[in-house]
Design a protein around this motif. Sequence first.
Motif, PDB file in Angstrom:
ATOM      1  N   ILE A   9       0.861  -1.187   0.000  1.00  0.00           N
ATOM      2  CA  ILE A   9       0.000   0.000   0.000  1.00  0.00           C
ATOM      3  C   ILE A   9       0.894   1.232   0.000  1.00  0.00           C
ATOM      4  CG2 ILE A   9      -1.635   1.328   1.388  1.00  0.00           C
ATOM      5  CD1 ILE A   9      -2.720  -1.368   2.404  1.00  0.00           C
ATOM      6  N   ASP A  10       0.681   2.121  -0.942  1.00  0.00           N
ATOM      7  CA  ASP A  10       1.355   3.423  -1.007  1.00  0.00           C
ATOM      8  C   ASP A  10       0.288   4.435  -1.396  1.00  0.00           C
ATOM      9  OD1 ASP A  10       4.292   3.077  -0.549  1.00  0.00           O
ATOM     10  OD2 ASP A  10       4.045   1.621  -2.173  1.00  0.00           O
ATOM     11  N   VAL A  11      -0.163   5.232  -0.436  1.00  0.00           N
ATOM     12  CA  VAL A  11      -1.258   6.163  -0.705  1.00  0.00           C
ATOM     13  C   VAL A  11      -0.966   7.540  -0.115  1.00  0.00           C
ATOM     14  CG1 VAL A  11      -3.080   4.418  -0.873  1.00  0.00           C
ATOM     15  CG2 VAL A  11      -2.548   5.396   1.348  1.00  0.00           C
ATOM     16  N   PRO A  12      -1.405   8.592  -0.811  1.00  0.00           N
ATOM     17  CA  PRO A  12      -1.329   9.929  -0.217  1.00  0.00           C
ATOM     18  C   PRO A  12      -2.451  10.054   0.815  1.00  0.00           C
ATOM     19  CG  PRO A  12      -2.346  10.046  -2.384  1.00  0.00           C
ATOM     20  CD  PRO A  12      -1.936   8.614  -2.169  1.00  0.00           C
ATOM     21  N   VAL A  13      -2.186  10.811   1.871  1.00  0.00           N
ATOM     22  CA  VAL A  13      -3.173  11.012   2.935  1.00  0.00           C
ATOM     23  C   VAL A  13      -3.281  12.505   3.197  1.00  0.00           C
ATOM     24  CG1 VAL A  13      -3.732  10.541   5.357  1.00  0.00           C
ATOM     25  CG2 VAL A  13      -2.587   8.786   3.987  1.00  0.00           C
ATOM     26  N   SER A  14      -4.510  12.973   3.327  1.00  0.00           N
ATOM     27  CA  SER A  14      -4.733  14.390   3.598  1.00  0.00           C
ATOM     28  C   SER A  14      -5.895  14.539   4.565  1.00  0.00           C
ATOM     29  CB  SER A  14      -5.039  15.120   2.280  1.00  0.00           C
ATOM     30  OG  SER A  14      -5.193  16.490   2.510  1.00  0.00           O
ATOM     31  N   ARG A  15      -5.744  15.433   5.524  1.00  0.00           N
ATOM     32  CA  ARG A  15      -6.821  15.771   6.464  1.00  0.00           C
ATOM     33  C   ARG A  15      -6.820  17.281   6.642  1.00  0.00           C
ATOM     34  NH1 ARG A  15      -7.379  11.225   5.662  1.00  0.00           N
ATOM     35  NH2 ARG A  15      -7.899   9.481   7.023  1.00  0.00           N
ATOM     36  N   VAL A  16      -8.003  17.859   6.665  1.00  0.00           N
ATOM     37  CA  VAL A  16      -8.156  19.284   6.915  1.00  0.00           C
ATOM     38  C   VAL A  16      -8.902  19.423   8.236  1.00  0.00           C
ATOM     39  CG1 VAL A  16      -9.107  21.460   6.086  1.00  0.00           C
ATOM     40  CG2 VAL A  16      -8.240  19.770   4.437  1.00  0.00           C
ATOM     41  N   TYR A  17      -8.294  20.137   9.178  1.00  0.00           N
ATOM     42  CA  TYR A  17      -8.876  20.335  10.500  1.00  0.00           C
ATOM     43  C   TYR A  17      -9.485  21.727  10.558  1.00  0.00           C
ATOM     44  CZ  TYR A  17      -6.288  16.140  11.571  1.00  0.00           C
ATOM     45  OH  TYR A  17      -5.819  14.857  11.553  1.00  0.00           O
ATOM     46  N   ILE A  18     -10.793  21.789  10.761  1.00  0.00           N
ATOM     47  CA  ILE A  18     -11.552  23.034  10.709  1.00  0.00           C
ATOM     48  C   ILE A  18     -11.853  23.524  12.127  1.00  0.00           C
ATOM     49  CG2 ILE A  18     -13.681  24.114   9.860  1.00  0.00           C
ATOM     50  CD1 ILE A  18     -11.951  23.051   7.580  1.00  0.00           C
ATOM     51  N   ALA A  19     -11.477  24.773  12.419  1.00  0.00           N
ATOM     52  CA  ALA A  19     -11.710  25.344  13.753  1.00  0.00           C
ATOM     53  C   ALA A  19     -13.195  25.593  13.999  1.00  0.00           C
ATOM     54  CB  ALA A  19     -10.922  26.647  13.906  1.00  0.00           C
ATOM     55  N   ASP A  20     -13.907  26.095  13.010  1.00  0.00           N
ATOM     56  CA  ASP A  20     -15.333  26.408  13.172  1.00  0.00           C
ATOM     57  C   ASP A  20     -16.196  25.270  12.641  1.00  0.00           C
ATOM     58  OD1 ASP A  20     -14.832  28.886  14.312  1.00  0.00           O
ATOM     59  OD2 ASP A  20     -14.673  29.857  12.350  1.00  0.00           O
ATOM     60  N   TRP A  21     -15.949  24.061  13.113  1.00  0.00           N
ATOM     61  CA  TRP A  21     -16.682  22.872  12.667  1.00  0.00           C
ATOM     62  C   TRP A  21     -18.085  22.894  13.249  1.00  0.00           C
ATOM     63  CZ3 TRP A  21     -15.729  18.773   9.493  1.00  0.00           C
ATOM     64  CH2 TRP A  21     -16.565  17.680   9.596  1.00  0.00           C
ATOM     65  N   SER A  22     -19.066  22.583  12.427  1.00  0.00           N
ATOM     66  CA  SER A  22     -20.419  22.418  12.959  1.00  0.00           C
ATOM     67  C   SER A  22     -21.007  21.158  12.358  1.00  0.00           C
ATOM     68  CB  SER A  22     -21.292  23.623  12.643  1.00  0.00           C
ATOM     69  OG  SER A  22     -21.427  23.789  11.253  1.00  0.00           O
ATOM     70  N   ASP A  23     -21.609  20.346  13.220  1.00  0.00           N
ATOM     71  CA  ASP A  23     -22.253  19.121  12.747  1.00  0.00           C
ATOM     72  C   ASP A  23     -23.543  19.493  12.034  1.00  0.00           C
ATOM     73  OD1 ASP A  23     -20.511  17.064  13.549  1.00  0.00           O
ATOM     74  OD2 ASP A  23     -21.187  17.273  15.625  1.00  0.00           O
ATOM     75  N   PRO A  24     -23.824  18.814  10.935  1.00  0.00           N
ATOM     76  CA  PRO A  24     -25.080  19.079  10.227  1.00  0.00           C
ATOM     77  C   PRO A  24     -26.264  18.693  11.115  1.00  0.00           C
ATOM     78  CG  PRO A  24     -23.668  17.554   9.006  1.00  0.00           C
ATOM     79  CD  PRO A  24     -22.988  17.839  10.286  1.00  0.00           C
ATOM     80  N   ASP A  25     -27.355  19.445  10.993  1.00  0.00           N
ATOM     81  CA  ASP A  25     -28.534  19.196  11.817  1.00  0.00           C
ATOM     82  C   ASP A  25     -29.437  18.104  11.264  1.00  0.00           C
ATOM     83  OD1 ASP A  25     -27.778  21.115  13.635  1.00  0.00           O
ATOM     84  OD2 ASP A  25     -28.859  22.718  12.598  1.00  0.00           O
ATOM     85  N   GLU A  26     -29.377  17.894   9.945  1.00  0.00           N
ATOM     86  CA  GLU A  26     -30.281  16.915   9.349  1.00  0.00           C
ATOM     87  C   GLU A  26     -29.912  15.505   9.808  1.00  0.00           C
ATOM     88  OE1 GLU A  26     -28.539  18.199   5.821  1.00  0.00           O
ATOM     89  OE2 GLU A  26     -28.887  20.020   6.947  1.00  0.00           O
ATOM     90  N   PRO A  27     -30.919  14.710  10.241  1.00  0.00           N
ATOM     91  CA  PRO A  27     -30.616  13.349  10.702  1.00  0.00           C
ATOM     92  C   PRO A  27     -30.129  12.440   9.571  1.00  0.00           C
ATOM     93  CG  PRO A  27     -32.982  13.782  10.792  1.00  0.00           C
ATOM     94  CD  PRO A  27     -32.313  15.054  10.399  1.00  0.00           C
TER      95      PRO A  27
END
Length: 178
Positions: free
Chosen positions: A83-101
């Motif tokens: 396995i050789d894969v690029p990995v990326s994560r973006v960490y958001i300070a103003d994260w809000s969970d969606p309200d829709e179930p």
Amino acid sequence: MSNKTSLRVADLPQNAPTPFELRPDTQGLDAIRADLGLLGLRKVSFVGDVRAQGKRDWILNGKLGATVIQPCVVTLEPVTTRIDVPVSRVYIADWSDPDEPEFEIPEGDETEPLGAEIDPASVMIEALSLALPQYPRKDGAAMEQADFTEPGKQAMTDEDAKPFAGLADLRDALKKDE
């Protein structure tokens, strides 16, 4: 493992990338192997950096490499995969969970809420588990047809499951009679 590799966001420089290089030792490899249910795991490396994106968000970019051994889904013999894969994560300070179930996260979405720490080791294990082949198969391994039923009864075959397969022949026979 994660305590040693966590990066405190408050300590990260805003104007320069913070590099990381993870190469788990034998004990670390054994823990990951057991956690992911692998037969074997070797040559694991996760190299990259964490850098600021804008004023309050952060991005982790890296390259994950590993050799994994899993059981073949047909024969249960060991199957080795690189396995050789690029990995990326973006960490958001103003994260809000969606309200829709019924909200669905888009496939490949790499955003996460920003916490007090960013843990490259956790990202490495998550990325490795996502990159594993779901149905590892040894070269040449094929499923044989297996027919199952109650004792004393005729097993239903794949052909029996195609009730319309003979209709084309019937149609052609009827056209000849016209």
